[in-house]
Design an enzyme around this catalytic site. Structure first.
Site, PDB file in Angstrom:
ATOM      1  N   LYS A  55      12.188  -1.454   7.479  1.00  0.00           N
ATOM      2  CA  LYS A  55      11.120  -1.335   6.476  1.00  0.00           C
ATOM      3  C   LYS A  55      10.187  -0.173   6.796  1.00  0.00           C
ATOM      4  CE  LYS A  55       9.835  -5.416   7.579  1.00  0.00           C
ATOM      5  NZ  LYS A  55       9.177  -6.739   7.698  1.00  0.00           N
ATOM      6  N   THR A  87      -2.453  -6.347   2.320  1.00  0.00           N
ATOM      7  CA  THR A  87      -1.008  -6.395   2.581  1.00  0.00           C
ATOM      8  C   THR A  87      -0.665  -7.497   3.586  1.00  0.00           C
ATOM      9  OG1 THR A  87      -1.318  -4.729   4.287  1.00  0.00           O
ATOM     10  CG2 THR A  87      -0.631  -3.932   2.111  1.00  0.00           C
ATOM     11  N   GLY A  89       0.970 -10.454   5.090  1.00  0.00           N
ATOM     12  CA  GLY A  89       2.160 -11.253   4.800  1.00  0.00           C
ATOM     13  C   GLY A  89       3.261 -10.532   4.043  1.00  0.00           C
ATOM     14  N   THR A  90       3.191  -9.196   3.981  1.00  0.00           N
ATOM     15  CA  THR A  90       4.210  -8.460   3.214  1.00  0.00           C
ATOM     16  C   THR A  90       5.617  -8.700   3.762  1.00  0.00           C
ATOM     17  OG1 THR A  90       3.651  -6.536   4.536  1.00  0.00           O
ATOM     18  CG2 THR A  90       2.789  -6.578   2.307  1.00  0.00           C
ATOM     19  N   GLY A  91       5.765  -8.580   5.085  1.00  0.00           N
ATOM     20  CA  GLY A  91       7.105  -8.701   5.685  1.00  0.00           C
ATOM     21  C   GLY A  91       7.689 -10.095   5.479  1.00  0.00           C
ATOM     22  N   CYS A  92       6.848 -11.121   5.640  1.00  0.00           N
ATOM     23  CA  CYS A  92       7.314 -12.509   5.471  1.00  0.00           C
ATOM     24  C   CYS A  92       7.685 -12.764   4.012  1.00  0.00           C
ATOM     25  CB  CYS A  92       6.233 -13.494   5.896  1.00  0.00           C
ATOM     26  SG  CYS A  92       5.695 -13.264   7.586  1.00  0.00           S
TER      27      CYS A  92
HETATM   28  N1  LIG Z   1       1.155   0.008   0.698  1.00  0.00           N
HETATM   29  C1  LIG Z   1       2.408  -0.353   0.323  1.00  0.00           C
HETATM   30  N2  LIG Z   1       2.876  -0.031  -0.889  1.00  0.00           N
HETATM   31  C2  LIG Z   1       4.116  -0.392  -1.281  1.00  0.00           C
HETATM   32  N3  LIG Z   1       4.982  -1.071  -0.508  1.00  0.00           N
HETATM   33  C3  LIG Z   1       4.562  -1.420   0.729  1.00  0.00           C
HETATM   34  C4  LIG Z   1       3.266  -1.084   1.221  1.00  0.00           C
HETATM   35  N4  LIG Z   1       3.127  -1.591   2.486  1.00  0.00           N
HETATM   36  C5  LIG Z   1       4.287  -2.208   2.761  1.00  0.00           C
HETATM   37  N5  LIG Z   1       5.163  -2.094   1.726  1.00  0.00           N
HETATM   38  C6  LIG Z   1       6.504  -2.683   1.628  1.00  0.00           C
HETATM   39  O1  LIG Z   1       6.360  -4.055   2.010  1.00  0.00           O
HETATM   40  C7  LIG Z   1       7.486  -4.477   2.762  1.00  0.00           C
HETATM   41  C8  LIG Z   1       7.028  -4.907   4.166  1.00  0.00           C
HETATM   42  O2  LIG Z   1       6.849  -3.738   4.885  1.00  0.00           O
HETATM   43  P1  LIG Z   1       6.194  -3.442   6.290  1.00  0.00           P
HETATM   44  O3  LIG Z   1       4.724  -3.241   6.093  1.00  0.00           O
HETATM   45  O4  LIG Z   1       6.956  -2.289   6.820  1.00  0.00           O
HETATM   46  O5  LIG Z   1       6.503  -4.752   7.121  1.00  0.00           O
HETATM   47  P2  LIG Z   1       5.580  -5.799   7.898  1.00  0.00           P
HETATM   48  O6  LIG Z   1       4.759  -6.510   6.842  1.00  0.00           O
HETATM   49  O7  LIG Z   1       6.580  -6.701   8.556  1.00  0.00           O
HETATM   50  O8  LIG Z   1       4.754  -5.010   8.862  1.00  0.00           O
HETATM   51  C9  LIG Z   1       8.457  -3.278   2.735  1.00  0.00           C
HETATM   52  O9  LIG Z   1       9.301  -3.394   1.601  1.00  0.00           O
HETATM   53  C10 LIG Z   1       7.510  -2.092   2.581  1.00  0.00           C
HETATM   54  O10 LIG Z   1       8.165  -0.954   2.053  1.00  0.00           O
HETATM   55  C1  LIG Z   2       2.262 -17.082  10.895  1.00  0.00           C
HETATM   56  C2  LIG Z   2       2.397 -15.663  10.443  1.00  0.00           C
HETATM   57  N1  LIG Z   2       2.013 -14.648  11.273  1.00  0.00           N
HETATM   58  C3  LIG Z   2       2.083 -13.365  10.880  1.00  0.00           C
HETATM   59  C4  LIG Z   2       2.567 -13.020   9.634  1.00  0.00           C
HETATM   60  C5  LIG Z   2       2.655 -11.573   9.275  1.00  0.00           C
HETATM   61  O1  LIG Z   2       1.550 -11.168   8.577  1.00  0.00           O
HETATM   62  P1  LIG Z   2       1.242  -9.617   8.359  1.00  0.00           P
HETATM   63  O2  LIG Z   2       2.182  -9.123   7.294  1.00  0.00           O
HETATM   64  O3  LIG Z   2      -0.174  -9.551   7.915  1.00  0.00           O
HETATM   65  O4  LIG Z   2       1.480  -8.915   9.661  1.00  0.00           O
HETATM   66  C6  LIG Z   2       2.988 -14.022   8.763  1.00  0.00           C
HETATM   67  C7  LIG Z   2       3.503 -13.666   7.426  1.00  0.00           C
HETATM   68  O5  LIG Z   2       2.957 -14.088   6.427  1.00  0.00           O
HETATM   69  C8  LIG Z   2       2.897 -15.363   9.166  1.00  0.00           C
HETATM   70  O6  LIG Z   2       3.308 -16.348   8.335  1.00  0.00           O
END
Ligand SMILES: Nc1ncnc2c1ncn2[C@@H]1O[C@H](COP(=O)(O)OP(=O)(O)O)[C@@H](O)[C@H]1O
Ligand SMILES: Cc1ncc(COP(=O)(O)O)c(C=O)c1O
Length: 146
Positions: A55, A87, A89-92
Protein backbone atom coordinates in the site's frame (compact mmCIF):
# COMPACT_ATOMS: atom_id res chain seq x y z
CA UNK A 1 9.21 -11.00 13.45
CA UNK A 2 11.00 -14.30 12.83
CA UNK A 3 7.76 -16.30 13.30
CA UNK A 4 6.00 -13.92 10.93
CA UNK A 5 8.66 -14.25 8.26
CA UNK A 6 9.29 -17.97 8.54
CA UNK A 7 6.01 -19.52 9.68
CA UNK A 8 3.10 -17.21 8.92
CA UNK A 9 3.90 -15.49 5.63
CA UNK A 10 4.23 -18.77 3.68
CA UNK A 11 0.66 -19.63 4.76
CA UNK A 12 -0.84 -16.29 3.70
CA UNK A 13 -3.04 -15.89 0.64
CA UNK A 14 -2.57 -12.11 0.62
CA UNK A 15 -0.69 -9.66 2.85
CA UNK A 16 -1.34 -5.92 2.82
CA UNK A 17 1.69 -4.16 4.34
CA UNK A 18 1.99 -0.38 4.38
CA UNK A 19 5.38 1.16 3.57
CA UNK A 20 6.91 1.10 7.10
CA UNK A 21 5.69 -2.48 7.60
CA UNK A 22 7.21 -3.57 4.27
CA UNK A 23 10.53 -1.94 5.25
CA UNK A 24 10.51 -3.78 8.57
CA UNK A 25 9.72 -7.14 6.96
CA UNK A 26 12.50 -6.68 4.41
CA UNK A 27 15.04 -5.13 6.80
CA UNK A 28 15.44 -2.00 4.65
CA UNK A 29 15.44 1.68 5.64
CA UNK A 30 13.14 3.21 3.07
CA UNK A 31 11.04 2.81 -0.06
CA UNK A 32 11.30 6.07 -1.98
CA UNK A 33 9.35 5.71 -5.21
CA UNK A 34 7.18 3.43 -7.32
CA UNK A 35 10.14 1.52 -8.76
CA UNK A 36 11.30 0.72 -5.24
CA UNK A 37 7.75 -0.29 -4.31
CA UNK A 38 7.77 -2.79 -7.17
CA UNK A 39 11.15 -4.15 -6.08
CA UNK A 40 9.89 -4.48 -2.49
CA UNK A 41 6.74 -6.29 -3.69
CA UNK A 42 8.95 -8.83 -5.48
CA UNK A 43 11.07 -9.40 -2.40
CA UNK A 44 8.00 -9.71 -0.16
CA UNK A 45 6.57 -12.31 -2.54
CA UNK A 46 9.72 -14.39 -2.05
CA UNK A 47 8.75 -14.67 1.64
CA UNK A 48 5.82 -16.86 0.61
CA UNK A 49 2.41 -15.16 0.35
CA UNK A 50 0.50 -15.84 -2.86
CA UNK A 51 -0.35 -12.15 -3.25
CA UNK A 52 1.34 -8.99 -2.03
CA UNK A 53 -0.71 -5.81 -1.82
CA UNK A 54 1.88 -3.16 -0.99
CA UNK A 55 0.00 0.00 0.00
CA UNK A 56 1.24 3.46 -0.92
CA UNK A 57 -0.71 5.59 1.54
CA UNK A 58 2.52 6.69 3.22
CA UNK A 59 4.13 7.81 -0.05
CA UNK A 60 3.90 11.34 -1.48
CA UNK A 61 2.28 12.49 -4.70
CA UNK A 62 -1.08 13.26 -6.22
CA UNK A 63 -2.09 9.61 -6.53
CA UNK A 64 -2.20 7.04 -3.76
CA UNK A 65 -0.88 3.95 -5.56
CA UNK A 66 -1.05 0.40 -4.23
CA UNK A 67 0.69 -2.50 -5.96
CA UNK A 68 -0.69 -6.02 -6.29
CA UNK A 69 1.91 -8.66 -7.17
CA UNK A 70 1.41 -12.40 -7.60
CA UNK A 71 4.91 -13.42 -8.66
CA UNK A 72 4.20 -12.69 -12.35
CA UNK A 73 1.95 -9.69 -12.82
CA UNK A 74 2.38 -6.28 -11.23
CA UNK A 75 -0.97 -4.44 -11.07
CA UNK A 76 -1.14 -0.79 -10.04
CA UNK A 77 -4.26 0.26 -8.17
CA UNK A 78 -4.47 4.03 -8.20
CA UNK A 79 -6.73 6.66 -6.67
CA UNK A 80 -6.44 10.41 -6.07
CA UNK A 81 -4.62 11.23 -2.84
CA UNK A 82 -7.21 12.88 -0.62
CA UNK A 83 -6.14 15.80 1.52
CA UNK A 84 -7.51 14.86 4.93
CA UNK A 85 -6.11 14.13 8.38
CA UNK A 86 -8.94 11.65 9.02
CA UNK A 87 -7.36 8.36 7.98
CA UNK A 88 -7.70 6.35 11.17
CA UNK A 89 -8.22 2.68 10.33
CA UNK A 90 -7.58 2.90 6.58
CA UNK A 91 -5.48 -0.28 6.40
CA UNK A 92 -7.93 -2.33 8.49
CA UNK A 93 -10.89 -1.05 6.45
CA UNK A 94 -9.17 -1.95 3.18
CA UNK A 95 -8.17 -5.46 4.28
CA UNK A 96 -11.67 -6.15 5.65
CA UNK A 97 -13.25 -4.99 2.36
CA UNK A 98 -10.89 -7.22 0.37
CA UNK A 99 -11.65 -10.18 2.63
CA UNK A 100 -15.40 -9.67 2.14
CA UNK A 101 -14.96 -9.59 -1.66
CA UNK A 102 -12.82 -12.74 -1.58
CA UNK A 103 -15.51 -14.46 0.50
CA UNK A 104 -18.00 -13.56 -2.24
CA UNK A 105 -15.82 -15.52 -4.68
CA UNK A 106 -14.00 -12.66 -6.42
CA UNK A 107 -10.44 -13.06 -7.70
CA UNK A 108 -7.57 -11.41 -5.82
CA UNK A 109 -7.37 -8.62 -8.41
CA UNK A 110 -11.13 -8.02 -8.43
CA UNK A 111 -11.21 -7.99 -4.62
CA UNK A 112 -8.22 -5.63 -4.33
CA UNK A 113 -9.69 -3.26 -6.95
CA UNK A 114 -13.09 -3.24 -5.21
CA UNK A 115 -11.38 -2.71 -1.85
CA UNK A 116 -9.47 0.25 -3.29
CA UNK A 117 -12.74 1.87 -4.47
CA UNK A 118 -14.31 1.20 -1.09
CA UNK A 119 -11.42 2.71 0.92
CA UNK A 120 -11.12 5.71 -1.40
CA UNK A 121 -14.79 6.58 -0.86
CA UNK A 122 -14.40 5.94 2.88
CA UNK A 123 -11.45 8.36 3.08
CA UNK A 124 -13.08 10.96 0.81
CA UNK A 125 -16.09 11.07 3.16
CA UNK A 126 -14.11 10.43 6.35
CA UNK A 127 -15.69 11.49 9.62
CA UNK A 128 -14.24 14.49 11.44
CA UNK A 129 -15.31 13.25 14.86
CA UNK A 130 -13.48 13.02 18.17
CA UNK A 131 -10.47 15.05 19.20
CA UNK A 132 -7.84 13.67 16.85
CA UNK A 133 -7.57 11.73 13.63
CA UNK A 134 -11.10 10.68 12.66
CA UNK A 135 -12.17 7.32 11.22
CA UNK A 136 -13.00 6.43 7.65
CA UNK A 137 -16.66 6.38 6.61
CA UNK A 138 -17.72 2.77 6.00
CA UNK A 139 -21.08 3.83 4.56
CA UNK A 140 -19.58 6.13 1.91
CA UNK A 141 -19.17 3.60 -0.89
CA UNK A 142 -22.81 2.55 -0.63
CA UNK A 143 -24.12 6.12 -0.18
CA UNK A 144 -22.06 8.01 -2.75
CA UNK A 145 -20.48 5.56 -5.23
CA UNK A 146 -23.56 4.10 -6.87
N1 LIG B 1 -4.77 10.42 1.80
C1 LIG B 1 -5.15 9.33 1.09
N2 LIG B 1 -5.87 9.46 -0.03
C2 LIG B 1 -6.27 8.38 -0.74
N3 LIG B 1 -5.98 7.11 -0.40
C3 LIG B 1 -5.26 6.92 0.72
C4 LIG B 1 -4.80 8.00 1.53
N4 LIG B 1 -4.12 7.49 2.61
C5 LIG B 1 -4.16 6.16 2.46
N5 LIG B 1 -4.82 5.80 1.33
C6 LIG B 1 -5.11 4.44 0.86
O1 LIG B 1 -5.66 3.75 1.99
C7 LIG B 1 -5.20 2.41 2.01
C8 LIG B 1 -4.40 2.15 3.30
O2 LIG B 1 -3.14 2.69 3.07
P1 LIG B 1 -1.92 2.97 4.03
O3 LIG B 1 -2.10 4.32 4.65
O4 LIG B 1 -0.72 2.79 3.17
O5 LIG B 1 -2.02 1.81 5.10
P2 LIG B 1 -2.13 1.81 6.70
O6 LIG B 1 -3.48 2.41 7.03
O7 LIG B 1 -2.05 0.35 7.03
O8 LIG B 1 -0.98 2.60 7.21
C9 LIG B 1 -4.40 2.24 0.70
O9 LIG B 1 -5.28 1.82 -0.33
C10 LIG B 1 -3.90 3.66 0.44
O10 LIG B 1 -3.57 3.86 -0.92
C1 LIG C 1 -6.91 -2.12 17.14
C2 LIG C 1 -6.39 -1.38 15.95
N1 LIG C 1 -5.16 -0.79 16.00
C3 LIG C 1 -4.69 -0.07 14.96
C4 LIG C 1 -5.42 0.07 13.79
C5 LIG C 1 -4.82 0.84 12.66
O1 LIG C 1 -5.24 2.14 12.67
P1 LIG C 1 -4.51 3.24 11.78
O2 LIG C 1 -4.96 3.04 10.36
O3 LIG C 1 -4.96 4.55 12.32
O4 LIG C 1 -3.03 3.03 11.92
C6 LIG C 1 -6.67 -0.54 13.69
C7 LIG C 1 -7.46 -0.39 12.45
O5 LIG C 1 -8.56 0.12 12.49
C8 LIG C 1 -7.17 -1.26 14.78
O6 LIG C 1 -8.38 -1.86 14.70
Amino acid sequence: MEALQQDLLPLAYMITPNIPEACRLLGIDQIRNEAEMQEAAKRLHELGPAYILLKGGHMQGERSVDILYDGRNMELLEAPRIDTPHTHGTGCTLSAAITAELAKGRSALEAAAAGKEYITAAIRHALAIGGGIGPTNHAAYRLYNN
